[in-house]
Design a protein around this motif. Structure first.
Motif, PDB file in Angstrom:
ATOM      1  N   THR A   1       0.830  -1.208   0.000  1.00 40.33           N
ATOM      2  CA  THR A   1       0.000   0.000   0.000  1.00 40.33           C
ATOM      3  C   THR A   1       0.862   1.254   0.000  1.00 40.33           C
ATOM      4  N   THR A   2       1.895   1.245   0.830  1.00 43.60           N
ATOM      5  CA  THR A   2       2.790   2.401   0.916  1.00 43.60           C
ATOM      6  C   THR A   2       3.489   2.652  -0.421  1.00 43.60           C
ATOM      7  N   ALA A   3       3.889   1.574  -1.083  1.00 42.82           N
ATOM      8  CA  ALA A   3       4.584   1.705  -2.369  1.00 42.82           C
ATOM      9  C   ALA A   3       3.669   2.300  -3.441  1.00 42.82           C
ATOM     10  N   LYS A   4       2.403   1.880  -3.449  1.00 44.51           N
ATOM     11  CA  LYS A   4       1.456   2.410  -4.436  1.00 44.51           C
ATOM     12  C   LYS A   4       1.210   3.902  -4.220  1.00 44.51           C
ATOM     13  N   VAL A   5       1.054   4.292  -2.952  1.00 44.24           N
ATOM     14  CA  VAL A   5       0.845   5.710  -2.650  1.00 44.24           C
ATOM     15  C   VAL A   5       2.086   6.516  -3.011  1.00 44.24           C
ATOM     16  N   GLN A   6       3.251   5.925  -2.776  1.00 46.04           N
ATOM     17  CA  GLN A   6       4.501   6.624  -3.056  1.00 46.04           C
ATOM     18  C   GLN A   6       4.656   6.941  -4.543  1.00 46.04           C
ATOM     19  N   GLU A   7       4.154   6.058  -5.392  1.00 44.40           N
ATOM     20  CA  GLU A   7       4.223   6.302  -6.837  1.00 44.40           C
ATOM     21  C   GLU A   7       3.512   7.600  -7.204  1.00 44.40           C
ATOM     22  N   GLY A   8       2.324   7.788  -6.612  1.00 45.34           N
ATOM     23  CA  GLY A   8       1.580   9.012  -6.888  1.00 45.34           C
ATOM     24  C   GLY A   8       2.230  10.233  -6.265  1.00 45.34           C
ATOM     25  N   MET A   9       2.786  10.065  -5.055  1.00 46.12           N
ATOM     26  CA  MET A   9       3.414  11.192  -4.371  1.00 46.12           C
ATOM     27  C   MET A   9       4.633  11.700  -5.144  1.00 46.12           C
ATOM     28  N   GLN A  10       5.379  10.786  -5.704  1.00 45.08           N
ATOM     29  CA  GLN A  10       6.601  11.169  -6.412  1.00 45.08           C
ATOM     30  C   GLN A  10       6.310  11.987  -7.663  1.00 45.08           C
ATOM     31  N   ARG A  11       5.147  11.741  -8.265  1.00 44.18           N
ATOM     32  CA  ARG A  11       4.807  12.465  -9.492  1.00 44.18           C
ATOM     33  C   ARG A  11       4.596  13.953  -9.248  1.00 44.18           C
ATOM     34  N   ASN A  12       4.245  14.316  -7.998  1.00 46.59           N
ATOM     35  CA  ASN A  12       4.061  15.750  -7.717  1.00 46.59           C
ATOM     36  C   ASN A  12       4.965  16.222  -6.581  1.00 46.59           C
ATOM     37  N   ASN A  13       6.095  15.521  -6.438  1.00 47.55           N
ATOM     38  CA  ASN A  13       7.096  15.901  -5.429  1.00 47.55           C
ATOM     39  C   ASN A  13       6.534  15.907  -4.005  1.00 47.55           C
ATOM     40  N   GLY A  14       5.626  14.984  -3.743  1.00 49.62           N
ATOM     41  CA  GLY A  14       5.049  14.872  -2.407  1.00 49.62           C
ATOM     42  C   GLY A  14       5.859  13.934  -1.519  1.00 49.62           C
ATOM     43  N   THR A  15       5.492  13.895  -0.248  1.00 46.26           N
ATOM     44  CA  THR A  15       6.169  13.019   0.717  1.00 46.26           C
ATOM     45  C   THR A  15       5.138  12.328   1.599  1.00 46.26           C
ATOM     46  N   GLN A  16       5.551  11.235   2.216  1.00 47.85           N
ATOM     47  CA  GLN A  16       4.693  10.544   3.173  1.00 47.85           C
ATOM     48  C   GLN A  16       5.541  10.024   4.321  1.00 47.85           C
ATOM     49  N   GLU A  17       4.910   9.901   5.476  1.00 53.10           N
ATOM     50  CA  GLU A  17       5.607   9.403   6.660  1.00 53.10           C
ATOM     51  C   GLU A  17       4.614   8.639   7.532  1.00 53.10           C
ATOM     52  N   GLN A  18       5.054   7.503   8.055  1.00 56.37           N
ATOM     53  CA  GLN A  18       4.218   6.729   8.966  1.00 56.37           C
ATOM     54  C   GLN A  18       4.949   6.530  10.288  1.00 56.37           C
ATOM     55  N   LYS A  19       4.211   6.728  11.378  1.00 60.45           N
ATOM     56  CA  LYS A  19       4.754   6.514  12.715  1.00 60.45           C
ATOM     57  C   LYS A  19       3.870   5.511  13.449  1.00 60.45           C
ATOM     58  N   PHE A  20       4.504   4.585  14.156  1.00 55.91           N
ATOM     59  CA  PHE A  20       3.770   3.546  14.878  1.00 55.91           C
ATOM     60  C   PHE A  20       4.151   3.589  16.355  1.00 55.91           C
ATOM     61  N   THR A  21       3.131   3.570  17.203  1.00 51.39           N
ATOM     62  CA  THR A  21       3.353   3.698  18.643  1.00 51.39           C
ATOM     63  C   THR A  21       2.560   2.642  19.404  1.00 51.39           C
ATOM     64  N   VAL A  22       3.243   1.907  20.262  1.00 50.07           N
ATOM     65  CA  VAL A  22       2.588   0.889  21.088  1.00 50.07           C
ATOM     66  C   VAL A  22       1.798   1.559  22.211  1.00 50.07           C
ATOM     67  N   VAL A  23       0.660   0.963  22.554  1.00 47.79           N
ATOM     68  CA  VAL A  23      -0.134   1.406  23.706  1.00 47.79           C
ATOM     69  C   VAL A  23       0.009   0.321  24.778  1.00 47.79           C
ATOM     70  N   PRO A  24       0.972   0.453  25.700  1.00 47.78           N
ATOM     71  CA  PRO A  24       1.304  -0.633  26.637  1.00 47.78           C
ATOM     72  C   PRO A  24       0.147  -1.095  27.511  1.00 47.78           C
ATOM     73  N   GLU A  25      -0.755  -0.172  27.861  1.00 49.93           N
ATOM     74  CA  GLU A  25      -1.852  -0.560  28.747  1.00 49.93           C
ATOM     75  C   GLU A  25      -2.944  -1.348  28.024  1.00 49.93           C
ATOM     76  N   GLN A  26      -2.837  -1.465  26.703  1.00 46.03           N
ATOM     77  CA  GLN A  26      -3.800  -2.264  25.943  1.00 46.03           C
ATOM     78  C   GLN A  26      -3.057  -3.445  25.318  1.00 46.03           C
ATOM     79  N   MET A  27      -2.724  -4.372  26.206  1.00 46.20           N
ATOM     80  CA  MET A  27      -1.943  -5.552  25.836  1.00 46.20           C
ATOM     81  C   MET A  27      -2.419  -6.719  26.691  1.00 46.20           C
ATOM     82  N   TRP A  28      -2.586  -7.882  26.063  1.00 48.63           N
ATOM     83  CA  TRP A  28      -3.071  -9.063  26.776  1.00 48.63           C
ATOM     84  C   TRP A  28      -2.167 -10.241  26.435  1.00 48.63           C
ATOM     85  N   VAL A  29      -1.765 -11.002  27.458  1.00 49.75           N
ATOM     86  CA  VAL A  29      -0.755 -12.045  27.274  1.00 49.75           C
ATOM     87  C   VAL A  29      -1.251 -13.367  27.855  1.00 49.75           C
ATOM     88  N   MET A  30      -1.073 -14.450  27.092  1.00 45.53           N
ATOM     89  CA  MET A  30      -1.400 -15.789  27.573  1.00 45.53           C
ATOM     90  C   MET A  30      -0.189 -16.690  27.347  1.00 45.53           C
TER      91      MET A  30
END
Length: 335
Positions: free
Chosen positions: A222-251
């Protein structure tokens, strides 16, 4: 006579002296210890799990039919509540209900905790859907004895995913903690490292610790497909991922073979169009959530990701494996 009497008395006293110690010892003879062990069994039965689960799913179905986002909070929480509200909002706005929202009522397995006390989690694996989508891994959680169980997370299992073995429901499995040791990584570290891999791909310093999986493949495509379009008009994209520690369940798996952790990772995808162009939604779901035609050069989309990771023992030499996931946009903004 006196001598004979004295001898008899001495003999009698000697006999008494012998009897007294034996009698005293008799009171201290070892006896078998009473068996104080009791059979330990989970507080929750399979029948109770089924009753709780079907009641929750019935309430969800009713809210789905009414297209009412306010109808979920009584039986849902965590990432699943945010995901369901987003899916219903999209449905309200004519986008239809996502097929990925389907939760089968029949199950293949339930993993019931042996632990006393709260919070208490149940992991349940459904059957495939009627249209042959993959099984769902459901996480139900009860925060206290005074609260009802809620559906907190759902991950769609990847095709061919191999989950660890768990104890049968009548024996019960042990819940793990965010800091369980002797694993390839603690559960909280595994989620944090996986978030880094989502963000940086093969360039992540943790990439070698994780086996390849479907979520990462789809995200990269998905990121690669969007990047193709962004490059045509000198655009940029960035993704950030953040863990939410209090929403975690372990077995914990049977025989201490590792942990299965289900947790929330939030994502922010910022796309900036260049050359004076407008940045627009990248999918129908994003378009329905944005619900406007007032675009700017920058669009920020917030995603909720639910991931299920199997973390093997450090001594196994195996990689951490993502066995299921869910991903849903929940907010779209023009900046």
């Amino acid at each position: 006579m006196n001598k004979r009497w004295n001898k008899l008395c001495v003999a009698a006293l000697a006999c008494v002296a012998l009897v007294v110690p034996l009698t005293a010892c008799e009171g201290r003879l070892p006896t078998p210890a009473a068996d104080t062990s009791t059979k330990v069994a989970p507080d929750l039965t399979e029948a109770q799990e089924k009753k709780i689960r079907l009641k929750i799913l019935k309430t969800i179905d009713e809210a789905d039919q009414a297209k009412n986002p306010d109808g979920y909070a009584a039986v849902m929480g965590g990432p699943q509540l945010d995901i369901r509200i987003s899916q219903t909002t999209i449905n309200q706005r004519g986008g239809g209900m996502s097929k990925y929202a389907t939760i089968p009522k029949d199950i293949a397995q339930t993993v019931i905790p042996l632990d006393d006390g709260w919070p208490r989690s149940v992991f349940t694996i459904t059957t495939t859907t009627e249209d042959q989508q993959s099984k769902r891994l459901l996480v139900f959680d009860q925060e206290s004895a005074q609260q009802n169980y809620k559906l907190m997370a759902m991950a769609r299992l990847f095709e061919g995913a191999k989950l660890p073995k768990f104890e049968i429901p009548t024996i019960g499995s042990q819940m793990g903690t965010a800091k369980d040791e002797k694993l390839v990584a603690t559960p909280v570290d595994a989620l944090t490292q996986y978030a880094d891999v989502l963000q940086n791909g093969s360039k992540s310093q943790y990439a070698s610790k994780f086996a390849d999986d479907l979520l990462r493949q789809e995200l990269a495509n998905t990121t690669a497909k969007v990047q193709e379009g962004m490059q045509r008009n000198n655009g940029t994209q960035e993704q950030k991922f953040t863990v939410v520690p209090e929403q975690m369940w372990v077995m914990r798996a049977a025989d201490g073979a590792g942990d299965l952790v289900v947790g929330r990772i939030n994502g922010e995808w910022t796309r900036k169009a260049g050359d004076g162009r407008e940045s627009q939604p990248a999918s129908d779901d994003e378009k329905a959530l944005f619900n406007s035609d007032k675009y700017t050069s920058t669009m920020k989309v917030t995603y909720v990701n639910v991931v299920a990771l199997y973390i093997p023992l450090a001594s196994s030499g195996e990689q951490i494996t993502a066995v299921g996931a869910d991903r849903q946009p929940v907010k779209v903004e023009a900046l």
